[in-house]
Design a protein around this motif. Structure first.
Motif, PDB file in Angstrom:
ATOM      1  N   PHE A 191     -15.217   1.678   2.778  1.00 20.57           N
ATOM      2  CA  PHE A 191     -14.496   2.599   3.646  1.00 20.57           C
ATOM      3  C   PHE A 191     -15.260   2.860   4.935  1.00 20.57           C
TER       4      PHE A 191
ATOM      5  N   TYR B 105       0.700   5.604  -1.805  1.00 23.26           N
ATOM      6  CA  TYR B 105      -0.101   6.626  -2.472  1.00 23.26           C
ATOM      7  C   TYR B 105       0.654   7.157  -3.685  1.00 23.26           C
TER       8      TYR B 105
ATOM      9  N   THR C 247      -5.988  11.121  -0.451  1.00 26.03           N
ATOM     10  CA  THR C 247      -6.062   9.870   0.298  1.00 26.03           C
ATOM     11  C   THR C 247      -4.693   9.214   0.285  1.00 26.03           C
TER      12      THR C 247
ATOM     13  N   SER D  60     -13.750  -3.871   0.404  1.00 28.93           N
ATOM     14  CA  SER D  60     -14.051  -2.852  -0.610  1.00 28.93           C
ATOM     15  C   SER D  60     -14.924  -1.717  -0.092  1.00 28.93           C
TER      16      SER D  60
ATOM     17  N   VAL E 101       0.841  -1.195   0.000  1.00 27.07           N
ATOM     18  CA  VAL E 101       0.000   0.000   0.000  1.00 27.07           C
ATOM     19  C   VAL E 101       0.877   1.246   0.000  1.00 27.07           C
TER      20      VAL E 101
ATOM     21  N   HIS F 103      -3.701   9.921  -4.164  1.00 33.08           N
ATOM     22  CA  HIS F 103      -4.618   8.794  -4.179  1.00 33.08           C
ATOM     23  C   HIS F 103      -3.940   7.596  -3.514  1.00 33.08           C
TER      24      HIS F 103
ATOM     25  N   THR G   6      -5.204  -1.306  -7.238  1.00 30.45           N
ATOM     26  CA  THR G   6      -6.524  -0.758  -6.942  1.00 30.45           C
ATOM     27  C   THR G   6      -6.342   0.623  -6.332  1.00 30.45           C
ATOM     28  N   THR G   7      -6.939   1.636  -6.942  1.00 28.95           N
ATOM     29  CA  THR G   7      -6.876   2.986  -6.402  1.00 28.95           C
ATOM     30  C   THR G   7      -7.876   3.122  -5.259  1.00 28.95           C
ATOM     31  N   LEU G   8      -7.425   3.723  -4.156  1.00 27.47           N
ATOM     32  CA  LEU G   8      -8.269   3.900  -2.973  1.00 27.47           C
ATOM     33  C   LEU G   8      -8.463   5.385  -2.723  1.00 27.47           C
ATOM     34  N   ASP G   9      -9.627   5.895  -3.046  1.00 26.25           N
ATOM     35  CA  ASP G   9      -9.983   7.292  -2.795  1.00 26.25           C
ATOM     36  C   ASP G   9     -11.171   7.328  -1.844  1.00 26.25           C
TER      37      ASP G   9
ATOM     38  N   TRP H 149     -10.231   0.529   5.151  1.00 25.46           N
ATOM     39  CA  TRP H 149     -10.825  -0.032   3.931  1.00 25.46           C
ATOM     40  C   TRP H 149     -10.835  -1.538   4.075  1.00 25.46           C
TER      41      TRP H 149
ATOM     42  N   ALA I  97      -2.894   5.579   1.603  1.00 26.38           N
ATOM     43  CA  ALA I  97      -2.987   4.251   2.220  1.00 26.38           C
ATOM     44  C   ALA I  97      -1.646   3.966   2.895  1.00 26.38           C
TER      45      ALA I  97
END
Length: 250
Positions: free
Chosen positions: A113, A48, A76, A111, A46, A56, A66-69, A108, A78
């Motif tokens: 938040f 960003y 964001t 899938s 993980v 992101h 996988t983008t985590l926003d 997260w 991670a």
């Protein structure tokens, strides 16, 4: 807890430049900047990345990014992942002029938040999570970080962590392993950073030999620790600490 042997990290070049391309050259991470921050035993990573819009979070698993926003977030990051793939991190909101308005933690999982905030805090950052789901991070009553306190969130209960060392002004908890050992960074009265290891109620300050400042970011189940140290010219280097078997630092 035994003594530790400090030695240069192997393959540190994968992380020092801050670019993720050597690990996944054909992914979205070929943008302006990216940083791999933590990984777990099964190889999930993980961190960003930054583009022209903002920062992101990302999760790299088996070569797939996988983008985590976080919904409604301006940025964001991670910053931690455990063995089940649950990710923790930080998100913020800034206005059109770039002024910081809010800082929150997030989890997260499956899938989805969830927002995490230390009770009464103006800013919350999550940095690590272990296999049991215990989370560590930092909180502040001021959004701009005048006095930072570490914390652990375990079994639904928040516990503040402030190192007991004389002159300490800030404490930030950065990682926790399956045994519950916590590592992080504390700042002394002169503004110098030091690493720390918290094993139950016992706190140990960690300083790389000959450094003018030390930070500490990770610990695994074998009690190996990683971090950074600064030389007298202000250059930053990585370090790895391995538990010693003679009871004396080496």
């Amino acid at each position: 807890m035994g003594a530790y042997r400090l030695e240069p990290p192997r393959h540190a070049y994968l992380f020092k430049a801050g670019h993720f391309a050597p690990l996944a050259p054909s992914t979205v991470l070929g943008t302006n900047f990216s940083e791999a921050f933590k990984n777990n035993d099964r190889g999930d990573v993980v961190g960003y990345y930054q583009d022209d819009i903002g920062q992101h979070g990302f999760l790299l698993r088996k070569g797939v990014v996988t983008t985590l926003d976080f919904p409604t977030a301006s940025d964001t990051q991670a910053l931690g992942v455990n063995e089940s793939g649950t990710v923790v991190g930080t998100w913020d909101i800034v206005d059109s002029d770039g002024n910081l308005l809010a800082v929150h933690g997030f989890v997260w999982k499956d899938s989805a938040f969830s927002q995490i905030d230390f009770p009464g805090a103006a800013a919350t950052n999550l940095f690590g999570i272990n296999a049991q789901g215990d989370i560590v991070g930092g909180w502040d009553s001021d959004i701009f970080g005048t006095t930072v306190h570490g914390f652990v969130l375990t079994k639904g209960q928040f516990i503040t962590i402030d190192v007991p060392f004389a002159g300490s002004s800030d404490t930030q908890a950065n990682d926790i392993n399956a045994k519950g050992s916590i590592v992080g960074t504390w700042i002394d009265a002169d503004g110098v950073p030091h690493g720390f290891l918290a094993d139950g109620a016992k706190f140990t300050s960690i300083d790389y030999p000959g450094s003018v400042g030390t930070t500490e970011w990770g610990i695994n189940s074998a009690e190996q620790m990683v971090g950074n140290w600064f030389d007298s010219d202000g250059n930053e280097h990585g370090w790895v600490a391995t538990p010693g078997d003679k009871g004396k630092p080496r």
